[in-house]
Structures are given as C-alpha cells and as structure tokens.
Motif scaffolding. Structure first.
Motif, PDB file in Angstrom:
ATOM      1  N   SER A 112     -36.213  -4.924  -8.497  1.00  0.00           N
ATOM      2  CA  SER A 112     -37.191  -4.904  -7.421  1.00  0.00           C
ATOM      3  C   SER A 112     -38.595  -4.672  -7.973  1.00  0.00           C
ATOM      4  O   SER A 112     -39.558  -5.336  -7.560  1.00  0.00           O
ATOM      5  N   SER A 116     -41.765  -7.305  -7.934  1.00  0.00           N
ATOM      6  CA  SER A 116     -43.015  -6.883  -7.313  1.00  0.00           C
ATOM      7  C   SER A 116     -44.199  -7.108  -8.257  1.00  0.00           C
ATOM      8  O   SER A 116     -45.247  -7.623  -7.848  1.00  0.00           O
ATOM      9  N   ASP A 168     -42.250  -8.664   0.180  1.00  0.00           N
ATOM     10  CA  ASP A 168     -41.555  -8.076   1.331  1.00  0.00           C
ATOM     11  C   ASP A 168     -40.108  -7.751   0.988  1.00  0.00           C
ATOM     12  O   ASP A 168     -39.558  -6.744   1.458  1.00  0.00           O
ATOM     13  N   SER A 170     -38.983  -6.849  -1.942  1.00  0.00           N
ATOM     14  CA  SER A 170     -39.009  -5.610  -2.721  1.00  0.00           C
ATOM     15  C   SER A 170     -39.195  -4.399  -1.816  1.00  0.00           C
ATOM     16  O   SER A 170     -38.539  -3.373  -1.987  1.00  0.00           O
ATOM     17  N   LYS A 171     -40.095  -4.534  -0.833  1.00  0.00           N
ATOM     18  CA  LYS A 171     -40.320  -3.431   0.106  1.00  0.00           C
ATOM     19  C   LYS A 171     -39.074  -3.154   0.939  1.00  0.00           C
ATOM     20  O   LYS A 171     -38.755  -2.002   1.238  1.00  0.00           O
ATOM     21  N   GLU A 174     -36.593  -1.143  -0.940  1.00  0.00           N
ATOM     22  CA  GLU A 174     -37.047   0.243  -1.116  1.00  0.00           C
ATOM     23  C   GLU A 174     -37.181   0.973   0.220  1.00  0.00           C
ATOM     24  O   GLU A 174     -37.545   2.142   0.253  1.00  0.00           O
ATOM     25  N   ARG A 176     -39.394   0.301   2.592  1.00  0.00           N
ATOM     26  CA  ARG A 176     -40.804   0.481   2.942  1.00  0.00           C
ATOM     27  C   ARG A 176     -41.360  -0.669   3.778  1.00  0.00           C
ATOM     28  O   ARG A 176     -42.561  -0.750   4.010  1.00  0.00           O
ATOM     29  N   LEU A 177     -40.503  -1.563   4.241  1.00  0.00           N
ATOM     30  CA  LEU A 177     -40.970  -2.732   4.985  1.00  0.00           C
ATOM     31  C   LEU A 177     -41.192  -2.391   6.461  1.00  0.00           C
ATOM     32  O   LEU A 177     -40.309  -1.834   7.109  1.00  0.00           O
TER      33      LEU A 177
END
Length: 200
Positions: A112, A116, A168, A170-171, A174, A176-177
């Motif tokens: 990820s 990013s 997005d 990657s987020k 994690e 965080r999206l």
C-alpha cells in the motif's frame, strides 16, 4: 535435556522413547537448544535462564510436523525432588498463525505504501503536463490542433483519474478513505470512454 513433557508437547516435539527413538531428529528435539531453528538464539536463551533470568521470546522451533513459531517462556526453578539441584521450567505456545497473519499484514502495508508513493510521483509531472495543455488550449490553434489538444487532455484526465483511484485504494486499505457524493455528467463519462476505446 528435556526430562519431562506433557502429552501435548510429546505430540508436538516427539520423544526419544517412542517408536522413532533411533531418529536423530527426534532426539534433537528433546534437547532444549536443538529445538531452536536459530541455535545461537537457543544457546543465548539457555545461558540467561541458567543465570536466573526469566526468559520470554518468539522463536521458531523444529517439530514433528516441520518448523513452527512459538511464544517461548523459560525460568529457573528448584528441583522438587532434589532440593539441591535446579531445573528449567519451559513452555511453548504455538503462534504460527499469528506470525503468518502479521507477515501478511506487513506485506500488505508495504504494498500500500509503495503504491501510494508511486502514484504521488507520477501525479506530480502529470500536473505539469495538464497545465501546459491548458495553456495550449488558449493559444491561437487551428481546428485540428484544438481537437488534438482536447484528445490529449482527455487522456491526461483519464490517467489522473487512475492515479487518484490508486491513492484511494491505499487509503481504503488503511481505513482512511472518506466517501464523497459528487454530481457528474454521465454523457461526458460515456463519450470519454468511447473516445478512449476508438484510440485502442
């Protein structure tokens, strides 16, 4: 030497008194140090416990079913039968699945992070290209040149969208999206897809 094992430990490591008593590997597994895949780690553990240090570590051990990971704890204690001697109390809890899950999580995080970074590195020069295309569009261009600039802008916009999707993704991995509700022109999206398909 391992003097006594509970039934679960015998099932895991074997014993020199069973049918495989001539098997050197089985005999080795009944020696504290030899159970460690990393022998130096086993020697260090044994030395510290013999010096009276309570020892706990995650270590890979040889078992009758191949190497596995264990949470190993060992401490020195007085022999209940021979009060003048000392023995080592040793326990090993199988954590192979935990270690594997941890490694998979680490790999996923590295992937990820890599995606990013790559996406950010590609997006920076792409912004410059889009900016120059915008400048070209306001120049005094022929109709054909104007159409060509629009086509390149469309391709650049599509590439930027793909890069944003990577970021997005990657987020999302994690956690965080954040989801946004955005109005868009369906006809414009379809025309862009058709234009891109015609170039392939």
């Amino acid at each position: 030497t391992v003097v006594y094992q509970n039934p679960e430990a015998v099932n895991c490591f074997g014993t020199p008194d069973d049918e495989e008593k001539d098997d050197n590997a089985t005999k080795d597994r009944c020696l504290f140090i030899s159970r460690f895949v990393d022998r130096e780690l086993g020697k260090s553990a044994l030395k510290q416990v013999q010096e009276g240090v309570d020892y706990k570590i995650e270590a890979e051990h040889y078992t009758v079913r191949g190497p596995k990971w264990f949470s190993v704890a060992a401490r020195r204690a007085r022999d209940p039968l021979k009060s003048s001697d000392h023995i080592i109390l040793y326990s090993a809890r199988d954590i192979t699945e935990i270690i594997q899950a941890r490694e998979e999580t680490t790999k996923a995080n590295l992937k990820s992070e890599f995606m990013s970074v790559i996406a950010h590195e590609i997006r920076t020069p792409l912004h410059h290209m889009v900016g120059y295309l915008d400048l070209l569009e306001i120049d005094d261009l022929s109709e054909k040149q104007h159409e060509e600039v629009l086509e390149v802008q469309s391709s650049a916009s599509l590439l930027m969208s793909i890069i944003n999707d990577l970021l997005d993704s990657s987020k999302l991995e994690e956690g965080r999206l954040s989801i946004e509700h955005v109005n868009f022109g369906v006809l414009g999206v379809l025309n862009g897809c058709l234009a891109a398909a015609e170039k392939v």
